[in-house]
Design an enzyme around this catalytic site. Structure first.
Site, PDB file in Angstrom:
ATOM      1  N   GLN A   1     -75.516 -25.499 -27.413  1.00 30.43           N
ATOM      2  CA  GLN A   1     -76.588 -26.787 -28.176  1.00 30.43           C
ATOM      3  C   GLN A   1     -76.065 -27.718 -28.698  1.00 30.43           C
ATOM      4  OE1 GLN A   1     -79.832 -26.556 -28.460  1.00 30.43           O
ATOM      5  NE2 GLN A   1     -79.610 -28.842 -28.632  1.00 30.43           N
TER       6      GLN A   1
ATOM      7  N   LYS B   1     -86.723 -24.216 -26.144  1.00 27.49           N
ATOM      8  CA  LYS B   1     -85.971 -23.091 -24.942  1.00 27.49           C
ATOM      9  C   LYS B   1     -86.170 -21.675 -25.127  1.00 27.49           C
ATOM     10  CE  LYS B   1     -82.830 -27.166 -25.530  1.00 27.49           C
ATOM     11  NZ  LYS B   1     -81.375 -27.873 -25.456  1.00 27.49           N
TER      12      LYS B   1
ATOM     13  N   ASP C   1     -77.006 -26.694 -18.223  1.00 23.75           N
ATOM     14  CA  ASP C   1     -76.922 -28.248 -19.186  1.00 23.75           C
ATOM     15  C   ASP C   1     -77.076 -29.597 -18.189  1.00 23.75           C
ATOM     16  OD1 ASP C   1     -78.803 -28.314 -21.177  1.00 23.75           O
ATOM     17  OD2 ASP C   1     -77.361 -27.770 -22.968  1.00 23.75           O
TER      18      ASP C   1
END
Ligand code: NAP
Length: 313
Positions: A120, A76, A143
């Protein structure tokens, strides 16, 4: 990295089905589509810079030192660098309490310079994923995990779409695979992938959707009717050739780390689909790795750009 990789090179493949019949199928190239998207984003970022507008800023929160999570986060960060985003890495030991982590999330929520951020997963067991996810401001939730963003799939103007389902929809679009009126079967009904993807296929894709899960009896009875079969379970070998209709489109979201001495790096990433036997029956199929995986990161970047544009047009 993956033992299957050589046999799953993207492009059009000719397969001999019987003594008389030759069929072709296309291996979908998620890496190439993701590169195309990154190029489009970097052009937009360069344009924003030229116009004196704010450069997108993604913050990444990583708790603990899980190797796989570290690898995902590295990818990322690399993607942010490629497209010219600013980024901030925030690392915490796995001993951090839920309350303390909530406080950090609050700070990032209020930080005017951060346009989007992710936590995460997985998190340590003592921390509730649901509580943490719901703490993220929906307009910074790149997300697309919050209930607000999940629900916004059915609104006329979704805010930030769940990243992996968004990536799957984008793959279908960019390969000109029509979904309208198609019979789609989604195997796996999770809150992060299967459920939102099913809703997106109905809302945006205008498809007829069947959702299968752990309690579905005779999975093959459903999958054999699919024009488009999407599987997001995490069970290598779940989908075999006898479960797939001739000419179907098969999208494999499943990604499982399988260890073994035969793999150079000690492990391989496997999808849910028995690729070698299923591919010749399909019209399009995604490989693992190199299919849906790179699209999840591309969606994260698209969402971060969108979050920036919403806050700083
Ligand atoms: P998850 O939360 O474990 O959900 C798995 C789903 O599959 C659940 O709905 C479960 O049913 C269902 N299931 C379990 N066994 C089944 C069976 N035998 N037949 C049919 N359905 C079954 O996992 P997830 O987060 O959705 O992820 C799914 C897979 O996608 C994993 O391999 C993950 O690594 C991968 N993934 C990949 C990406 C990417 O970027 N490539 C992103 C996200 C996830 P129940 O609900 O009844 O338990």
């Amino acid at each position: 990295m993956d033992g299957n990789q050589k046999n799953e090179t993207p492009g059009i493949v000719k397969a001999v089905n019987s003594m008389t019949e030759t069929q072709t199928y296309t291996i979908i190239d998620g890496r190439k589509i993701s590169q195309d998207i990154k190029k489009e984003i970097s052009e937009k970022v360069a344009m924003r810079k030229q116009e004196g507008k704010k450069v997108p800023h993604l913050a990444i929160i990583l708790v603990g030192d899980d190797g796989a999570s570290q690898t995902y986060v590295d990818h990322k960060v690399k993607a942010c660098k490629e497209v010219g985003f600013h980024y901030t890495m925030m690392r915490f030991a796995d001993t951090i309490s839920e309350d303390k982590l909530m406080k950090h999330i609050d700070q990032v929520n209020r930080d005017e310079d951060v346009d989007g951020f992710i936590v995460q997963l997985p998190l340590p067991l003592n921390i509730s994923v649901e509580r943490i996810t719901e703490k993220i401001r929906p307009d910074k939730d790149v997300d697309g995990f919050t209930n607000r963003n999940f629900g916004s799939i059915v609104s006329k103007n979704p805010l930030l779409l769940p990243a992996t389902p968004f990536g799957v929809m984008e793959l279908l679009k960019r390969y000109n695979i029509p979904t309208e009126g198609k019979n789609c079967v989604v195997v796996g009904a999770s809150r992060l992938v299967g459920a939102p993807l099913s809703m997106m296929l109905v809302e945006e894709g205008k498809a007829t959707v069947t959702i299968c899960h752990k309690f579905t009896k005779d999975l093959g009875m459903f999958t054999r009717h699919a024009d488009i079969l999407i599987t997001a379970v995490g069970k290598p070998g779940l989908i075999t050739a006898d479960m797939v209709k001739e000419g179907a489109v098969v999208i494999d979201v499943g990604t499982t780390r399988v260890e073994g001495p035969q793999y150079k790096s000690g492990f391989a990433l496997k999808g849910d689909v028995e690729f070698k036997e299923v591919a010749p029956k399909t019209s399009y199929i995604t490989p693992v790795p190199g299919g849906v995986g790179p699209m999840t990161i591309a969606s994260l970047l698209l969402n971060t750009l969108r979050a920036t544009e919403l806050r700083n047009p």
